[in-house]
Design a protein around this motif. Structure first.
Motif, short mmCIF file in Angstrom:
data_model
loop_
_atom_site.label_atom_id
_atom_site.label_comp_id
_atom_site.label_asym_id
_atom_site.label_seq_id
_atom_site.Cartn_x
_atom_site.Cartn_y
_atom_site.Cartn_z
N LEU A 117 0.84 -1.19 0.00
CA LEU A 117 0.00 0.00 0.00
C LEU A 117 0.88 1.24 0.00
CD1 LEU A 117 -2.68 -0.85 2.75
CD2 LEU A 117 -2.89 -1.15 0.27
N ARG A 140 -1.77 6.87 0.68
CA ARG A 140 -3.17 6.47 0.54
C ARG A 140 -3.74 5.83 1.80
NH1 ARG A 140 -4.73 6.87 -4.63
NH2 ARG A 140 -6.61 5.67 -4.21
N SER A 200 -7.24 -3.48 -0.45
CA SER A 200 -7.11 -2.13 0.11
C SER A 200 -6.72 -2.16 1.58
CB SER A 200 -8.44 -1.38 -0.04
OG SER A 200 -9.46 -2.04 0.68
N THR A 221 -6.88 1.65 3.30
CA THR A 221 -6.97 2.86 2.48
C THR A 221 -8.40 3.39 2.42
OG1 THR A 221 -7.40 1.64 0.43
CG2 THR A 221 -5.09 2.02 1.03
N THR A 232 -12.49 -2.42 -2.88
CA THR A 232 -12.07 -3.10 -4.10
C THR A 232 -12.78 -4.42 -4.32
OG1 THR A 232 -10.28 -4.26 -2.96
CG2 THR A 232 -9.79 -2.08 -3.86
N GLU A 284 -10.70 2.22 0.55
CA GLU A 284 -11.27 1.94 -0.75
C GLU A 284 -11.99 0.60 -0.71
OE1 GLU A 284 -7.83 1.99 -3.18
OE2 GLU A 284 -7.65 4.16 -3.23
#
Length: 485
Positions: free
Chosen positions: A74, A78, A111, A102, A106, A104
């Motif tokens: 990662l 982020r 993430s 993060t 996915t 996010e």
């Protein structure tokens, strides 16, 4: 894994005991449990020995696996969250699980990185290092760093009036029936209950059994609340991070960067709201969106507390002199109330009509059920519909837009106007006839979308254009003024 093996061993033992001597059944179950635990421990040991991680200046990396090596990475810029959890055994051994995310979604888990386990000291070091930010300017005195809220045991009085209590009560009844079936005694349990209430009217029997289940649910809700919120503290740390710590058996530490905060949401389930309380959630980007299975979501800043206390903490979290959650809101037109009354009555009368039809064709008993359902359901539906209408509202308070809706779960959100990235405008055929629209503010934070239901058409569009200038204007047409005759 020991707990899983122990939980599975009991029903397997009783299943084998029906066809084998007790000693032989016990030996087979014990051997299977030992093999299962040994295999799990061995696999976990190999995984632990083959796991490496590195925190570099630009990336956080994780390498794990024996035959199939997995490498995850990662970018540090982020990373949005570093959360620490520790169950009872890990706490005794001074270990924690670190989840680096993060924020996010996915769908493949790419993430997040999980380091499970590391020492408590190492976990704290990683948390501080990965969410370190440049120092901020000194805040105003009433928004200084430090403790914002701490556990008040008086808050536990709201646990029995939450929706958790009846759910746990039903689960307790199911558990009794399931365990009695394992022992081959379910029939005896049912017969014992029948004998106990043989001379009692059916209605009173049902009421007593429901009350017993509710009492069990209340006890379970109290225990659930204590496990979830014991040791609760909400703090603002130097560098601009809000940190929530809580949990009796499983300790959790959740960090929220203030620069990712886009607002707050006051959630008031019906039972809690009747006692003047509500839960405060963060509306922020980068938070884990799915709820963990035993605890409130990662966005929870406060458990159910008195509304005044929730407003005070909201103002501290947002660094405002007063909370935008208490701002005066625009009342929605009477047509919105009519729509809610219509929906509520349909939800009661349609099932009643079906029961009545079945009563004519199948058994007259269903006619009595339909009449009772209607007599009870119509007043309740009307009360809920009127409450839902009263709870509708929207407005602007400084840098925030505010929207409120709901009855069984009333929600009031204060969302930064700068965090609105788009508007969705919906209008059904019936809304168009009533002059109403539903607006949805889309954002990268929190739930991702927040609704303003059944606002007056022209007023709602003006509200959206004012709340987020430049987003909706290209799609609006000015209404020509009427010329005097």
């Amino acid at each position: 894994m020991t707990g899983v093996a122990g939980g599975a061993a009991l029903p397997v033992f009783f299943g084998l005991a029906g066809g084998l001597p007790l000693g032989q059944a016990a030996a087979l179950v014990l051997a299977g449990a030992v093999l299962l635990v040994a295999a799990a421990v061995g696999a976990d040991y190999v995984r632990w020995r083959r796991t490496r991680y590195r925190i570099g200046p630009e990336r956080a990396e994780l390498h794990t696996g024996l035959l199939l090596i997995k490498r995850r990475s990662l970018a540090r810029e982020r990373i949005r969250s570093v959360d620490l959890t520790a169950n009872v055994l890990q706490r005794l051994l001074g270990l924690v699980k670190v989840r680096i995310g993060t924020g996010e979604q996915t769908g493949t888990g790419e993430s997040t990185l999980e380091l499970d386990p590391v020492s408590r000291t190492e976990g704290e070091r990683l948390r501080r290092e990965l969410i370190a930010r440049a120092p901020r300017a000194a805040a105003a005195e009433h928004h200084r760093d430090g403790l914002l809220a701490a556990l008040d045991l008086r808050w536990i009085r709201y646990a029995p009036v939450s929706f958790v209590a009846p759910v746990l009560g039903g689960a307790a009844v199911g558990a009794v029936l399931q365990v009695s079936e394992w022992f081959g005694m379910q029939g005896e349990v049912v017969e014992w209950v029948r004998e106990l209430f043989r001379a009692t009217p059916v209605v009173l029997t049902v009421a007593v059994l429901a009350l017993a289940a509710l009492v069990a649910g209340v006890v379970g809700a109290l225990a659930f609340w204590i496990e979830m919120w014991w040791g609760y503290r909400l703090e603002r740390e130097p560098g601009g991070t809000l940190r929530v710590r809580r949990g009796l058996l499983t300790a959790r530490s959740i960090s929220i960067e203030e620069r990712r905060l886009r607002g707050v949401e006051l959630v008031e389930p019906l039972g809690v709201r009747l006692f003047g309380a509500g839960r405060l959630d963060a509306v922020a980007t980068g938070l884990v969106r799915e709820d963990d299975h035993q605890h409130a979501g990662h966005q929870a800043l406060l458990p159910a507390v008195p509304t005044a206390a929730a407003h005070e903490v909201a103002a501290q979290v947002l660094k405002e002199a007063s909370t935008p959650l208490g701002a005066p809101l625009t009342v929605h037109p009477p047509a919105a109330r009519t729509r809610r009354l219509r929906w509520a009555l349909m939800a009661v009368l349609v099932p009643a009509a079906l029961l009545a039809a079945l009563g004519v064709w199948v058994t007259p008993v269903l006619l009595s059920v339909a009449a009772g359902w209607t007599a009870v359901g119509v007043p309740v539906a009307v009360l809920l519909a009127r409450d839902a209408y009263r709870n509708l509202g929207h407005g602007i308070s400084g840098a925030y837009l505010v929207a409120r809706s709901g009855t069984t779960r009333r929600s009031t959100v204060a969302l930064q106007r700068s965090g609105v990235i788009g508007w969705t405008v919906r209008q059904s055929y019936f809304q168009r006839r009533a002059g109403l629209i539903t607006l949805t503010a889309t954002t990268a934070a929190g739930a991702g979308a927040y609704d303003v239901y059944d606002a007056e058409e022209s007023e709602g569009l003006r509200f959206a254009a004012t709340a987020a200038p430049g987003v909706l204007e290209p799609f609006l047409q000015p209404v020509p003024e009427e010329q005097p005759g």
